[in-house]
Design an enzyme around this catalytic site. Structure first.
Site, PDB file in Angstrom:
ATOM      1  N   LYS A  13     -37.804 -12.692  27.365  1.00  0.00           N
ATOM      2  CA  LYS A  13     -37.312 -11.326  27.584  1.00  0.00           C
ATOM      3  C   LYS A  13     -38.227 -10.301  26.920  1.00  0.00           C
ATOM      4  O   LYS A  13     -38.614  -9.310  27.522  1.00  0.00           O
ATOM      5  CB  LYS A  13     -35.887 -11.164  27.007  1.00  0.00           C
ATOM      6  CG  LYS A  13     -34.870 -12.102  27.614  1.00  0.00           C
ATOM      7  CD  LYS A  13     -33.484 -11.855  27.059  1.00  0.00           C
ATOM      8  CE  LYS A  13     -33.340 -12.153  25.579  1.00  0.00           C
ATOM      9  NZ  LYS A  13     -33.580 -13.571  25.228  1.00  0.00           N
ATOM     10  N   ARG A  88     -24.992  -8.772  24.713  1.00  0.00           N
ATOM     11  CA  ARG A  88     -25.026 -10.209  24.474  1.00  0.00           C
ATOM     12  C   ARG A  88     -23.654 -10.844  24.621  1.00  0.00           C
ATOM     13  O   ARG A  88     -23.511 -12.038  24.415  1.00  0.00           O
ATOM     14  CB  ARG A  88     -25.538 -10.463  23.065  1.00  0.00           C
ATOM     15  CG  ARG A  88     -26.942 -11.081  23.063  1.00  0.00           C
ATOM     16  CD  ARG A  88     -27.272 -11.399  21.653  1.00  0.00           C
ATOM     17  NE  ARG A  88     -28.362 -12.275  21.473  1.00  0.00           N
ATOM     18  CZ  ARG A  88     -29.616 -11.888  21.252  1.00  0.00           C
ATOM     19  NH1 ARG A  88     -29.949 -10.632  21.309  1.00  0.00           N
ATOM     20  NH2 ARG A  88     -30.539 -12.786  20.982  1.00  0.00           N
ATOM     21  N   ARG A 127     -43.235 -20.008  18.638  1.00  0.00           N
ATOM     22  CA  ARG A 127     -43.331 -18.542  18.672  1.00  0.00           C
ATOM     23  C   ARG A 127     -43.803 -18.014  17.322  1.00  0.00           C
ATOM     24  O   ARG A 127     -43.368 -18.464  16.265  1.00  0.00           O
ATOM     25  CB  ARG A 127     -41.965 -17.938  19.001  1.00  0.00           C
ATOM     26  CG  ARG A 127     -41.931 -16.433  18.819  1.00  0.00           C
ATOM     27  CD  ARG A 127     -40.843 -15.748  19.599  1.00  0.00           C
ATOM     28  NE  ARG A 127     -39.513 -16.063  19.147  1.00  0.00           N
ATOM     29  CZ  ARG A 127     -38.413 -15.587  19.731  1.00  0.00           C
ATOM     30  NH1 ARG A 127     -38.497 -14.815  20.804  1.00  0.00           N
ATOM     31  NH2 ARG A 127     -37.228 -15.914  19.271  1.00  0.00           N
ATOM     32  N   ARG A 160     -40.342 -16.717  12.708  1.00  0.00           N
ATOM     33  CA  ARG A 160     -39.086 -16.057  12.342  1.00  0.00           C
ATOM     34  C   ARG A 160     -38.133 -17.051  11.682  1.00  0.00           C
ATOM     35  O   ARG A 160     -38.087 -18.214  12.075  1.00  0.00           O
ATOM     36  CB  ARG A 160     -38.416 -15.495  13.602  1.00  0.00           C
ATOM     37  CG  ARG A 160     -38.927 -14.138  13.985  1.00  0.00           C
ATOM     38  CD  ARG A 160     -38.487 -13.705  15.364  1.00  0.00           C
ATOM     39  NE  ARG A 160     -37.087 -13.923  15.684  1.00  0.00           N
ATOM     40  CZ  ARG A 160     -36.528 -13.535  16.835  1.00  0.00           C
ATOM     41  NH1 ARG A 160     -37.256 -12.917  17.749  1.00  0.00           N
ATOM     42  NH2 ARG A 160     -35.263 -13.763  17.067  1.00  0.00           N
ATOM     43  N   ARG A 171     -28.221 -20.927  18.284  1.00  0.00           N
ATOM     44  CA  ARG A 171     -28.403 -19.732  19.113  1.00  0.00           C
ATOM     45  C   ARG A 171     -28.213 -20.071  20.591  1.00  0.00           C
ATOM     46  O   ARG A 171     -27.680 -19.265  21.343  1.00  0.00           O
ATOM     47  CB  ARG A 171     -29.791 -19.125  18.864  1.00  0.00           C
ATOM     48  CG  ARG A 171     -29.906 -18.572  17.438  1.00  0.00           C
ATOM     49  CD  ARG A 171     -31.318 -18.199  17.101  1.00  0.00           C
ATOM     50  NE  ARG A 171     -31.777 -17.061  17.859  1.00  0.00           N
ATOM     51  CZ  ARG A 171     -33.045 -16.717  17.984  1.00  0.00           C
ATOM     52  NH1 ARG A 171     -33.984 -17.438  17.398  1.00  0.00           N
ATOM     53  NH2 ARG A 171     -33.382 -15.650  18.670  1.00  0.00           N
TER      54      ARG A 171
HETATM   55  P1  ADP Z   1     -37.137 -13.753  24.044  1.00  0.00           P
HETATM   56  O1  ADP Z   1     -37.476 -12.306  23.845  1.00  0.00           O
HETATM   57  O2  ADP Z   1     -36.398 -14.019  25.326  1.00  0.00           O
HETATM   58  O3  ADP Z   1     -36.463 -14.377  22.849  1.00  0.00           O
HETATM   59  P2  ADP Z   1     -40.059 -14.153  23.894  1.00  0.00           P
HETATM   60  O4  ADP Z   1     -40.551 -13.137  24.881  1.00  0.00           O
HETATM   61  O5  ADP Z   1     -40.249 -13.870  22.452  1.00  0.00           O
HETATM   62  O6  ADP Z   1     -38.514 -14.554  24.216  1.00  0.00           O
HETATM   63  O7  ADP Z   1     -40.753 -15.554  24.270  1.00  0.00           O
HETATM   64  C1  ADP Z   1     -40.463 -16.739  23.517  1.00  0.00           C
HETATM   65  C2  ADP Z   1     -41.761 -17.523  23.297  1.00  0.00           C
HETATM   66  O8  ADP Z   1     -42.241 -18.051  24.532  1.00  0.00           O
HETATM   67  C3  ADP Z   1     -42.892 -16.667  22.715  1.00  0.00           C
HETATM   68  O9  ADP Z   1     -43.628 -17.461  21.816  1.00  0.00           O
HETATM   69  C4  ADP Z   1     -43.722 -16.298  23.952  1.00  0.00           C
HETATM   70  O10 ADP Z   1     -45.081 -16.058  23.614  1.00  0.00           O
HETATM   71  C5  ADP Z   1     -43.550 -17.524  24.850  1.00  0.00           C
HETATM   72  N1  ADP Z   1     -43.508 -17.195  26.284  1.00  0.00           N
HETATM   73  C6  ADP Z   1     -42.991 -16.094  26.869  1.00  0.00           C
HETATM   74  N2  ADP Z   1     -43.099 -16.157  28.222  1.00  0.00           N
HETATM   75  C7  ADP Z   1     -43.672 -17.359  28.497  1.00  0.00           C
HETATM   76  C8  ADP Z   1     -44.042 -18.044  29.714  1.00  0.00           C
HETATM   77  N3  ADP Z   1     -43.815 -17.505  30.911  1.00  0.00           N
HETATM   78  N4  ADP Z   1     -44.611 -19.265  29.591  1.00  0.00           N
HETATM   79  C9  ADP Z   1     -44.817 -19.822  28.386  1.00  0.00           C
HETATM   80  N5  ADP Z   1     -44.505 -19.253  27.209  1.00  0.00           N
HETATM   81  C10 ADP Z   1     -43.933 -18.032  27.252  1.00  0.00           C
HETATM   82  P1  AMP Z   2     -33.338 -11.525  19.302  1.00  0.00           P
HETATM   83  O1  AMP Z   2     -34.500 -10.898  18.627  1.00  0.00           O
HETATM   84  O2  AMP Z   2     -32.884 -10.784  20.533  1.00  0.00           O
HETATM   85  O3  AMP Z   2     -33.552 -13.003  19.574  1.00  0.00           O
HETATM   86  O4  AMP Z   2     -32.111 -11.423  18.277  1.00  0.00           O
HETATM   87  C1  AMP Z   2     -32.139 -12.054  17.028  1.00  0.00           C
HETATM   88  C2  AMP Z   2     -30.741 -12.061  16.417  1.00  0.00           C
HETATM   89  O5  AMP Z   2     -30.283 -10.720  16.198  1.00  0.00           O
HETATM   90  C3  AMP Z   2     -29.645 -12.720  17.254  1.00  0.00           C
HETATM   91  O6  AMP Z   2     -29.618 -14.138  17.104  1.00  0.00           O
HETATM   92  C4  AMP Z   2     -28.394 -12.043  16.689  1.00  0.00           C
HETATM   93  O7  AMP Z   2     -28.036 -12.599  15.422  1.00  0.00           O
HETATM   94  C5  AMP Z   2     -28.885 -10.623  16.431  1.00  0.00           C
HETATM   95  N1  AMP Z   2     -28.666  -9.761  17.623  1.00  0.00           N
HETATM   96  C6  AMP Z   2     -29.624  -9.173  18.396  1.00  0.00           C
HETATM   97  N2  AMP Z   2     -29.065  -8.468  19.385  1.00  0.00           N
HETATM   98  C7  AMP Z   2     -27.708  -8.623  19.255  1.00  0.00           C
HETATM   99  C8  AMP Z   2     -26.567  -8.160  19.984  1.00  0.00           C
HETATM  100  N3  AMP Z   2     -26.709  -7.396  21.090  1.00  0.00           N
HETATM  101  N4  AMP Z   2     -25.345  -8.516  19.528  1.00  0.00           N
HETATM  102  C9  AMP Z   2     -25.191  -9.262  18.430  1.00  0.00           C
HETATM  103  N5  AMP Z   2     -26.208  -9.760  17.713  1.00  0.00           N
HETATM  104  C10 AMP Z   2     -27.468  -9.442  18.111  1.00  0.00           C
END
Ligand code: ADP
Ligand code: AMP
Length: 213
Positions: A13, A88, A127, A160, A171
């Site tokens: 995302k 969420r 990541r 992270r 999660r």
């Molecule tokens: P989210 O925001 O949904 O938690 P991220 O955008 O941070 O996910 O992506 C999660 C991990 O996967 C990151 O390390 C990112 O670089 C990698 N990633 C994102 N899109 C792709 C893809 N299409 N193919 C492979 N790896 C990806």
């Molecule tokens: P993210 O960076 O989107 O993966 O979010 C990391 C963490 O932040 C999640 O696992 C939740 O603990 C908290 N968080 C982020 N967005 C929300 C939301 N909309 N509602 C509740 N918790 C959230």
């Protein structure tokens, strides 16, 4: 244009939201990034949110919803925004809907990035995130130009706290129980667009630009 990014943690995302933000000149609003910035700055909100985040739980709606509504009320959101990580759960989606309704407005697209749980674990463990600007990389899939350093701002990349395997599993459970029902919610509103997130990130982006065209 108001866009919501849906999908499991690690589905991509943030990666896609960043590219959409650049192409369409819309702010990328990540509630997770807002919480992490508060943790980094040692605020009360950050202290409270961290306890939930480290366990892989959602931060309570009372804290999250207000922050999001304040953020989207800012001047830079007047032409739209991309929400990444909000809503969420159904109550968050209903509040957002009600607030938009009051303004005679609505969400234009909810983009659901589908990735199976098996691939998610690998993505999350690999990541690396920038401590300053929140940009994300992956050790194998999306490596930075220089190891451990953010291409965009030059600051340090970290694993992270909530990307460790045990927390990722929690999660994912929270995602399936509380967030996945939003897919039906936005389907019923006629704005859901689902796509295969296992493809190369540029192919996923290409599909998103076709959806938004
Ligand atoms: P989210 O925001 O949904 O938690 P991220 O955008 O941070 O996910 O992506 C999660 C991990 O996967 C990151 O390390 C990112 O670089 C990698 N990633 C994102 N899109 C792709 C893809 N299409 N193919 C492979 N790896 C990806
Ligand atoms: P993210 O960076 O989107 O993966 O979010 C990391 C963490 O932040 C999640 O696992 C939740 O603990 C908290 N968080 C982020 N967005 C929300 C939301 N909309 N509602 C509740 N918790 C959230």
């Amino acid at each position: 244009m108001k866009i919501i990014m849906l999908g499991a943690p690690g589905a991509g995302k943030g990666t896609q939201a960043e590219m959409i933000s650049e192409k369409y000149n819309l702010p990328h609003i990540s509630t997770g990034d807002i919480f992490r910035a508060n943790i980094k700055n040692g605020t009360e909100l950050g202290k409270e949110a961290k306890g939930y985040m480290d366990k892989g739980l959602l931060v309570p709606d009372e804290l999250t919803v207000r922050i999001l509504l304040d953020r989207v009320a800012k001047e830079d959101c007047k032409n739209g925004y991309i929400l990444d990580g909000f809503p969420r759960n159904i109550p968050q989606a209903e509040v957002l809907d009600a607030e938009l309704n009051k303004l005679g407005d609505k969400i234009d697209a909810a983009i659901d990035i589908e990735v199976p749980d098996e691939s998610i674990i690998k993505r999350m463990i690999g990541r690396r995130a920038c401590v300053s600007c929140g940009a994300t990389y992956h050790l194998e899939n999306v490596p930075p130009k220089k190891e451990g350093i953010c291409d965009k701002c030059g600051d340090k990349l970290i694993l992270r706290d909530d990307d460790r395997e045990e927390t990722v599993k929690n999660r994912l459970n929270v995602y399936h129980e509380q967030t996945q029902p939003l897919i039906d919610f936005y389907q019923r509103k006629g704005v859901l667009k689902s796509l295969d997130g296992t493809k190369d990130m540029m192919d996923v982006f290409q599909e998103i630009t076709e959806i938004l065209a």
